[in-house]
Design a protein around this motif. Structure first.
Motif, short mmCIF file in Angstrom:
data_model
loop_
_atom_site.label_atom_id
_atom_site.label_comp_id
_atom_site.label_asym_id
_atom_site.label_seq_id
_atom_site.Cartn_x
_atom_site.Cartn_y
_atom_site.Cartn_z
N UNK A 191 0.82 -1.22 0.09
CA UNK A 191 0.22 -0.13 -0.13
C UNK A 191 0.87 1.37 0.01
N UNK A 192 0.92 2.26 -0.93
CA UNK A 192 1.46 3.41 -0.96
C UNK A 192 0.97 4.24 0.19
N UNK A 193 1.85 5.07 0.54
CA UNK A 193 1.35 6.27 1.75
C UNK A 193 0.03 6.81 1.83
N UNK A 194 -0.18 7.54 0.64
CA UNK A 194 -1.35 7.92 0.49
C UNK A 194 -2.52 7.48 0.57
N UNK A 195 -2.60 5.97 0.45
CA UNK A 195 -3.61 5.09 0.68
C UNK A 195 -3.62 4.55 2.00
N UNK A 196 -2.32 4.26 2.62
CA UNK A 196 -2.10 3.91 4.00
C UNK A 196 -2.92 5.02 4.77
N UNK A 197 -2.69 6.42 4.40
CA UNK A 197 -3.40 7.42 5.10
C UNK A 197 -4.92 7.54 5.04
N UNK A 198 -5.23 7.61 3.86
CA UNK A 198 -6.90 7.73 3.80
C UNK A 198 -7.51 6.62 4.13
N UNK A 199 -6.92 5.36 3.94
CA UNK A 199 -7.84 4.11 4.35
C UNK A 199 -7.56 3.76 5.81
N UNK A 200 -6.59 4.47 6.50
CA UNK A 200 -6.57 4.33 8.06
C UNK A 200 -7.72 5.25 8.66
#
Length: 390
Positions: A191-200
């Protein structure tokens, strides 16, 4: 007075490092012989589908692959494209597809559910918008998850965008609950950082909204509060270092817990409103949630017992002496977390136009997530929340 709470989840949930290795044993009793794999080209490129293919081959299960999911929002067109593919690839020497396997994140799982619904119930996917519109169980769905956010792999809910109306439909029905979910940590570091952030932050919203929902129960409360603690304890770490396996594992568990919360307690105005932003503007769902959550919580506070607000405050790591102090500290903590992981904190910064707020608010009022919001308002109240978030 009656006060009952159902708790629903997939019959089998495989979770942890190497969890996928247990799938063959769980599949065998179902005696399924033909599968449609629903995924996207990036998941294929990462090699995850190949792993699933080997499992199916070893079990002598034939399969086809639909990889027509082209962006991170499940749309009616994806479901329709898959159903067309579905019909073209039926093998006349065998029975039709017995089940569907989705590999990926929430978009892929929602598309698989949409296909499974129409395959057995007929009609168009739009016919099933709302709650319990199905007359027959869907095709069995197995969800192999690669992200930590949507909770779609453990829910009987599908969010599907109607591009013609510019809205996201919520489809919910126990008859489309996946039969098996898989969360294997090996898939998460990609998971790229931006998806990690938004999904979290989507996990965080599921947990807090479910905790204050009118359908919350002691079971969902426990899951929700612990999921909030995990998000605040590990999301920053997972964002900064995708190979931090401890942080990834904790967020994986938080995702499963938050998904079970949303499926059994419901959500509220944050999701009702966020769905409109995603449908109308194609904004990232988790980011919209994070912007809206503090403002919806402030609006709802009058209808939430102080004890529950204080529990949320404690879970985010901020001690407070009274409800208003707790609300302030919770909201400050949410916005600090968002800023630390690159998520905007105002709608104006993502290009939302104030002239659209009346239409967005009217549509949000109709979203089924609004039914369990702790404070009942009108579209004008919702519009005022939007304005406060600008």
């Amino acid at each position: 007075m009656e006060n009952t709470h159902d708790f629903r989840s997939p019959a089998i949930n495989l979770i942890g490092v190497g969890a996928l290795k247990d799938l063959p044993l769980e599949l065998m009793p179902y005696k399924l012989s033909k599968a449609l794999i629903v995924t996207d080209k990036n998941i294929i490129r990462l090699g995850y589908v190949e792993i699933v293919e080997k499992i199916l081959k070893d079990l002598f299960i034939s399969y086809d692959i639909f990889d027509g999911i082209l962006h991170p929002d499940c749309t009616i067109s994806f479901v329709e494209d898959a159903l067309t593919y579905f019909k073209k690839n039926l093998n006349i020497l065998k029975k039709d597809y017995h089940f569907i396997i989705s590999v990926g994140g929430g978009t892929n799982h929602d598309c698989a559910k949409g296909i499974a619904i129409v395959a057995t119930n007929g009609g168009d996917i739009e016919d099933y918008e709302g709650y319990e519109k199905m007359t027959k169980p869907s095709l069995p769905v197995i969800t192999i998850n690669t992200t930590s956010g949507s909770g779609a792999e453990v829910s009987n809910v599908a969010i599907i965008k109607d591009e013609s109306r510019k809205v996201k439909m919520t489809i919910a029905d126990p008859k489309m609950m996946p039969i098996i979910s898989v969360n294997d940590l090996r898939f998460m570091p990609s998971m790229p950082p931006e998806i990690t952030a938004s999904s979290g932050l989507d996990v965080l919203t599921h947990s807090i909204e479910g905790f204050v929902s009118t359908e919350a129960s002691p079971v969902t409360d426990s899951l929700a509060i612990d999921a909030v603690k995990l998000v605040f304890g590990y999301l920053r770490r997972a964002y900064k270092n995708g190979n931090d396996l401890e942080a990834r594992e904790k967020m994986m568990f938080a995702n499963v817990m938050g998904g079970m919360v949303l499926n059994n307690a419901g959500l509220g105005y944050v999701h009702s409103m966020s769905h409109q932003l995603g449908g109308f503007y194609e904004e990232v769902h988790g980011s919209c949630n994070a912007i809206l959550l503090p403002h919806v919580l402030e609006y709802n506070a009058v209808s939430i017992p102080e004890e529950r607000i204080l529990k949320i405050s404690e879970a985010v790591g901020a001690k407070a002496n009274n409800k208003q102090e707790a609300i302030n500290k919770i909201n400050h903590s949410i916005q600090n977390l968002s800023e630390d992981i690159g998520i905007p904190t105002h709608l104006s910064s993502i290009g939302i136009n104030e002239n659209d707020l009346e239409l967005l608010s009217k549509n949000a009022e109709k979203d089924i997530n609004s039914l369990v919001n702790p404070r009942k308002g009108t579209f004008v109240d919702i519009m005022n929340i939007f304005k406060a978030a600008m």
